[in-house]
Design a protein around this motif. Structure first.
Motif, mmCIF file in Angstrom:
data_model
loop_
_atom_site.group_PDB
_atom_site.id
_atom_site.type_symbol
_atom_site.label_atom_id
_atom_site.label_comp_id
_atom_site.label_asym_id
_atom_site.label_seq_id
_atom_site.Cartn_x
_atom_site.Cartn_y
_atom_site.Cartn_z
ATOM 1 N N GLU A 215 0.826 -1.204 0.000
ATOM 2 C CA GLU A 215 0.000 0.000 0.000
ATOM 3 C C GLU A 215 0.859 1.253 0.000
ATOM 4 O O GLU A 215 1.909 1.297 0.638
ATOM 5 C CB GLU A 215 -0.937 -0.026 1.211
ATOM 6 C CG GLU A 215 -1.957 -1.141 1.108
ATOM 7 C CD GLU A 215 -2.970 -1.117 2.232
ATOM 8 O OE1 GLU A 215 -2.905 -0.199 3.074
ATOM 9 O OE2 GLU A 215 -3.827 -2.026 2.266
ATOM 10 N N TYR A 228 -9.486 -6.120 -1.773
ATOM 11 C CA TYR A 228 -8.704 -7.358 -1.787
ATOM 12 C C TYR A 228 -9.593 -8.572 -2.043
ATOM 13 O O TYR A 228 -9.223 -9.473 -2.788
ATOM 14 C CB TYR A 228 -7.929 -7.527 -0.473
ATOM 15 C CG TYR A 228 -6.819 -6.524 -0.337
ATOM 16 C CD1 TYR A 228 -5.613 -6.702 -1.008
ATOM 17 C CD2 TYR A 228 -6.976 -5.387 0.450
ATOM 18 C CE1 TYR A 228 -4.588 -5.773 -0.897
ATOM 19 C CE2 TYR A 228 -5.966 -4.461 0.568
ATOM 20 C CZ TYR A 228 -4.766 -4.647 -0.111
ATOM 21 O OH TYR A 228 -3.763 -3.728 -0.014
ATOM 22 N N ASN A 229 -10.765 -8.564 -1.409
ATOM 23 C CA ASN A 229 -11.658 -9.715 -1.597
ATOM 24 C C ASN A 229 -12.163 -9.818 -3.028
ATOM 25 O O ASN A 229 -12.188 -10.899 -3.613
ATOM 26 C CB ASN A 229 -12.868 -9.597 -0.658
ATOM 27 C CG ASN A 229 -12.583 -10.235 0.681
ATOM 28 O OD1 ASN A 229 -11.655 -11.016 0.815
ATOM 29 N ND2 ASN A 229 -13.366 -9.877 1.674
ATOM 30 N N GLY A 232 -8.253 -7.769 -5.665
ATOM 31 C CA GLY A 232 -6.863 -8.206 -5.441
ATOM 32 C C GLY A 232 -6.696 -9.712 -5.493
ATOM 33 O O GLY A 232 -5.772 -10.223 -6.129
ATOM 34 N N ASN A 233 -7.622 -10.418 -4.862
ATOM 35 C CA ASN A 233 -7.487 -11.877 -4.824
ATOM 36 C C ASN A 233 -8.035 -12.566 -6.065
ATOM 37 O O ASN A 233 -8.037 -13.788 -6.148
ATOM 38 C CB ASN A 233 -8.184 -12.432 -3.579
ATOM 39 C CG ASN A 233 -7.425 -12.049 -2.325
ATOM 40 O OD1 ASN A 233 -6.222 -11.824 -2.362
ATOM 41 N ND2 ASN A 233 -8.136 -11.951 -1.214
ATOM 42 N N LYS B 34 -5.671 -16.647 4.061
ATOM 43 C CA LYS B 34 -6.242 -15.459 3.414
ATOM 44 C C LYS B 34 -6.187 -14.252 4.362
ATOM 45 O O LYS B 34 -5.881 -13.129 3.955
ATOM 46 C CB LYS B 34 -7.689 -15.751 3.012
ATOM 47 C CG LYS B 34 -8.192 -14.860 1.925
ATOM 48 C CD LYS B 34 -9.319 -15.510 1.160
ATOM 49 C CE LYS B 34 -9.604 -14.713 -0.098
ATOM 50 N NZ LYS B 34 -10.563 -15.353 -0.967
ATOM 51 N N ASN B 38 -4.061 -10.759 3.873
ATOM 52 C CA ASN B 38 -4.902 -9.567 3.671
ATOM 53 C C ASN B 38 -5.034 -8.710 4.925
ATOM 54 O O ASN B 38 -5.854 -7.798 4.953
ATOM 55 C CB ASN B 38 -6.304 -9.986 3.220
ATOM 56 C CG ASN B 38 -6.306 -10.477 1.800
ATOM 57 O OD1 ASN B 38 -5.675 -9.884 0.930
ATOM 58 N ND2 ASN B 38 -6.993 -11.571 1.552
ATOM 59 N N LYS B 40 -3.453 -6.409 6.069
ATOM 60 C CA LYS B 40 -3.233 -4.968 5.866
ATOM 61 C C LYS B 40 -4.511 -4.248 5.457
ATOM 62 O O LYS B 40 -4.626 -3.044 5.628
ATOM 63 C CB LYS B 40 -2.174 -4.750 4.788
ATOM 64 C CG LYS B 40 -0.753 -4.914 5.269
ATOM 65 C CD LYS B 40 0.198 -4.563 4.158
ATOM 66 C CE LYS B 40 1.635 -4.685 4.625
ATOM 67 N NZ LYS B 40 2.577 -4.451 3.522
ATOM 68 N N SER B 41 -5.431 -5.009 4.876
ATOM 69 C CA SER B 41 -6.652 -4.358 4.402
ATOM 70 C C SER B 41 -7.666 -4.168 5.535
ATOM 71 O O SER B 41 -8.687 -3.529 5.340
ATOM 72 C CB SER B 41 -7.291 -5.176 3.282
ATOM 73 O OG SER B 41 -7.798 -6.387 3.794
ATOM 74 N N ILE B 55 -14.552 -13.242 6.172
ATOM 75 C CA ILE B 55 -13.608 -13.894 5.262
ATOM 76 C C ILE B 55 -13.876 -15.401 5.211
ATOM 77 O O ILE B 55 -13.900 -16.013 4.143
ATOM 78 C CB ILE B 55 -12.163 -13.591 5.690
ATOM 79 C CG1 ILE B 55 -11.836 -12.143 5.324
ATOM 80 C CG2 ILE B 55 -11.172 -14.561 5.031
ATOM 81 C CD1 ILE B 55 -10.432 -11.713 5.615
#
Lengths: 429, 156
Positions: A215, A228-229, A232-233, B34, B38, B40-41, B55
């Motif tokens: 970032e 990201y969900n 990004g992924n 996962k 992730n 950081k998000s 998630i």
């Protein structure tokens, strides 16, 4: 059916950490181990390959630096001023031992390192051992050859015939004959040590490419909570390649410099499949997403896109390499350096960092001038006229492909694959 | 480690969305992977276990979408026809293990909606969005799931 709502309560009570859902310490250790393992799996594989190659290279280098067979070399002290012609000749018994009258001579010409500092300049031959040659096979347009007294090596490791100056002159001037008399590798090395040479050829590198995401601290507030969900992924490793002209300069040492001109393609597979039900609400300065608004059902937007995004670059590398000879005309080479990557074009679609809407890749702010680094190491088959090599390679962009002033995500592409090179040697005679 | 604190809770979620414990363990591992990449998000807008729960649910649903589980509609239809005739509510003091076992016997499409609505507190709108179905379908599946589960519990 409303009276069945007690089912919900039953379920909720039953789902409060049921006994069979306890994670034991051993289960947790497995998870932690796999987390570390999966994260590092790809890097570990390439690090291992590089380590093995470097180890083999260093091992061979060390092996080759050992003194050659001392029994084939005289113990006379080195005298660099001594001319071959003036060197004291050994006795005929020493020279002709094993020489017969058919004019076929057997020598034990050392195949390498004959000019080491601790080795006398002239090595008188103690037949019979390895190489066999027949002087009658040499297509010399000279009077019949007088039976020589013996064969020797001069300062450059080239053979000379002891009592025939005319033949010696031809041997020295016509290097194309030398391979008949001498090990081909020694011949090439002897020439290269004096002249250096170029290798020019074609290189092709099929590889897999992916990217490191991080970032941008200044703009990270603009990243959508679902980025990201949803986006990004959904971006995956994909096949890439580069091809072009390879140019290498090999000087007298074991180091060489390489460059060239390549077209490189980096790709990524994307498989977006999500519904936009929310939109971002920015702060006044548009530097941060403060909250999200729900879209009306009629404004819901289904994002479905499956394909590959590709980026084409012109690549100009500058690398320094180190080579180590291996028996049977093989070489191990390791090469590291930098590349200039000029972005030529980009195509495909990409989810936006903030809105998650699809944008054309070519409309994104991408860096057109990029610098990357790479390391490759592997084996070359090395003849007198060409070299063919196969080398695992790892390359990493040193700067972000996305514009750091506008993009909240830094994208550093990397690729790993196999470099296949076919180079022709341009040797000055 | 912060994540370890929530391991049991996440495992419970995995158990509810999977057919068996092995699948649940696999899902737990993948979910934590996962989360790990992730993290950081995560902006702190919600509690971290809520974020982690989302998630895990998304991951479980993705697995189902990719055909990991097969829906047997014919089997359901038969069961549902039978269940409709057994409409009396079951007892409230049933052992949790029996409830979960009965839940696992439900066809996936109803089990998932029941899980999401009754346990994970998602709205029909969110369920519809996650599963790619209409809100009406979500309501219908919830209702049928309740009926089926009730029938199964009465037989236990």
């Amino acid at each position: 059916m409303d009276k069945l709502q007690h089912i919900d309560q039953l379920l909720k009570r039953a789902s409060q950490e049921p006994a069979n859902a306890l994670v034991s310490d051993s289960d947790w250790l497995v998870i932690e181990k796999k987390l570390r393992h999966r994260k590092n799996r790809i890097y570990a594989m390439w690090f291992f390959l590089a380590l093995v190659s470097v180890s083999v290279g260093l091992g061979l280098l060390f092996h080759n630096s050992q003194p050659s067979n001392p029994t084939a070399i005289t113990d006379a002290p080195v005298n660099k001023d001594q001319d071959v012609q003036n060197e004291e000749e050994p006795s005929l018994e020493q020279i002709h031992k094993g020489l017969n009258s058919t004019e076929t001579y057997q020598t034990n010409l050392p195949t390498k390192n004959v000019t080491k500092a601790n080795v006398p300049h002239t090595h008188y031959i103690t037949p019979p051992i390895e190489n066999t040659f027949d002087l009658n096979e040499l297509k010399y347009d000279i009077p019949p050859i007088e039976k020589p007294d013996g064969i020797s090596l001069n300062k450059r490791g080239l053979p000379i015939v002891l009592n025939n100056q005319e033949l010696n002159a031809r041997l020295v001037s016509d290097l194309s004959l030398i391979p008949l008399l001498h090990n081909e590798y020694t011949h090439t090395e002897a020439k290269n040590k004096n002249n250096g040479y170029w290798e020019v050829g074609f290189a092709f590198t099929p590889s897999l490419s992916s990217k490191f995401l991080s970032e941008n601290n200044l703009l990270s507030g603009l990243i959508n909570k679902d980025y990201y969900n949803f986006v990004g992924n959904s971006e995956r490793v994909a096949f890439s390649n580069s091809y072009g002209i390879n140019l290498q300069w090999h000087n007298s040492s074991k180091f060489y410099v390489s460059s060239g001109l390549f077209i490189a393609q980096r790709t990524e597979m994307v498989d977006y499949n999500y519904t936009l039900t929310e939109g971002p609400i920015y702060n006044a300065e548009k530097t941060n997403i403060d909250s999200y608004f729900y879209r009306l059902p009629s404004d819901h937007e289904q994002i479905t896109y499956k394909g590959s995004n590709s980026y084409h670059f012109i690549e100009i590398p500058i690398n320094i390499g180190f080579k180590t000879p291996i028996p049977r005309n093989f070489e191990s080479r390791i090469q590291i350096g930098l590349s200039y990557l000029g972005l030529l074009d980009a195509s495909g679609k990409k989810g936006d960092y903030s809105t998650l809407e699809l944008n054309d890749v070519k409309d994104l702010h991408l860096q057109t001038q990029n610098i990357a680094t790479s390391i490759k190491t592997g084996l070359y088959y090395n003849s007198s006229r060409f070299a063919v090599g196969i080398e695992p390679i790892f390359g990493l962009s040193l700067n972000s492909l996305s514009d750091k002033t506008t993009s909240p995500i830094k994208v550093k592409p990397y690729n790993y694959g196999i470099n296949i090179s076919t180079n022709f040697k341009l040797i000055k005679k | 480690m912060l994540f370890e604190k929530y391991a049991n809770k996440m495992m419970a979620i995995c158990m509810r969305y999977c057919k068996n414990q092995d699948d649940a363990k696999d899902l737990l591992q993948e979910g934590y992977y996962k989360i790990y990449i992730n993290i950081k998000s995560f902006k702190g807008g919600s509690k971290i276990d809520t974020w982690m729960t989302r998630i895990f649910i998304n991951l479980a649903l993705n697995k189902k979408r990719h055909g990991r589980f097969k829906y047997d509609h014919y089997e359901f239809d038969t069961k549902f026809e039978q269940a409709e005739t057994e409409y009396e509510p079951s007892s409230d003091d049933i052992e949790p293990e029996i409830v979960l076992k009965a839940l696992n016997e439900l066809p996936e499409i109803y089990k998932v909606v029941l899980n999401m609505y009754a346990v994970d507190n998602l709205s029909h709108k969110e369920i519809a969005q996650q599963l790619g179905i209409s809100i009406g379908s979500s309501k219908s599946r919830l209702s049928r799931g309740r009926v089926l589960l009730n029938a199964l519990l009465k037989r236990k």
